[in-house]
Design an enzyme around this catalytic site. Sequence first.
Site, mmCIF file in Angstrom:
data_model
loop_
_atom_site.group_PDB
_atom_site.id
_atom_site.type_symbol
_atom_site.label_atom_id
_atom_site.label_comp_id
_atom_site.label_asym_id
_atom_site.label_seq_id
_atom_site.Cartn_x
_atom_site.Cartn_y
_atom_site.Cartn_z
ATOM 1 N N LYS A 9 41.053 17.521 6.619
ATOM 2 C CA LYS A 9 40.829 16.105 6.902
ATOM 3 C C LYS A 9 40.686 15.895 8.398
ATOM 4 C CE LYS A 9 44.260 13.028 6.320
ATOM 5 N NZ LYS A 9 45.110 11.950 5.769
ATOM 6 N N SER A 25 23.480 12.195 4.838
ATOM 7 C CA SER A 25 24.506 13.073 5.387
ATOM 8 C C SER A 25 25.337 12.411 6.473
ATOM 9 C CB SER A 25 23.903 14.354 5.966
ATOM 10 O OG SER A 25 23.146 14.025 7.108
ATOM 11 N N THR A 57 29.173 12.404 0.824
ATOM 12 C CA THR A 57 27.944 12.911 1.424
ATOM 13 C C THR A 57 28.180 14.368 1.785
ATOM 14 O OG1 THR A 57 26.195 12.430 3.040
ATOM 15 C CG2 THR A 57 28.477 12.129 3.787
ATOM 16 N N TYR A 58 27.295 14.924 2.584
ATOM 17 C CA TYR A 58 27.467 16.314 3.024
ATOM 18 C C TYR A 58 27.360 16.374 4.547
ATOM 19 C CZ TYR A 58 22.388 16.276 3.433
ATOM 20 O OH TYR A 58 21.107 15.960 3.779
ATOM 21 N N GLY A 73 20.994 8.080 6.526
ATOM 22 C CA GLY A 73 20.453 7.716 5.228
ATOM 23 C C GLY A 73 21.136 6.485 4.655
ATOM 24 N N PRO A 74 21.101 6.322 3.331
ATOM 25 C CA PRO A 74 21.653 5.118 2.699
ATOM 26 C C PRO A 74 23.116 4.833 3.070
ATOM 27 C CG PRO A 74 20.380 6.356 1.115
ATOM 28 C CD PRO A 74 20.458 7.206 2.352
ATOM 29 N N ALA A 75 23.903 5.880 3.319
ATOM 30 C CA ALA A 75 25.311 5.677 3.688
ATOM 31 C C ALA A 75 25.458 4.915 4.997
ATOM 32 C CB ALA A 75 26.031 7.013 3.778
#
Length: 116
Positions: A9, A25, A57-58, A73-75
């Site tokens: 984390k 991502s 996501t990655y 992107g969308p995030a």
Amino acid sequence: MLIEVLKSKIHRVTITGANLDYIGSITIDEDLLNSAGMIPGEKVSIVNVNNGERFETYIIKGNKGSGEINLNGPAARKVQKGDIIIIIAYALMEFEEARKFQPTIIFPNEKTNRIE
């Protein structure tokens, strides 16, 4: 039996950018990735402390020492520059292995996103 447990984390870092026009991502400073034991391409959960959003996501490796934390992107719609997030990675382990496993948790400086 395999169970999913916390692997690592990155606790409370600041979003430095959000790029909607990207395929997806999260870009994370290479120093943070190394300290947390995370790798490019790894699936992560993102928790936005400011608005309560949770999503997956990655990872894409960011520039070493840059402090960059960019949602792509969308995030990018789920964060704003300056938001505080928590980045969480999980792993599948056998039950007995998981009982003994100690996750890696790092606490970077929220203002600089660097380990001090």
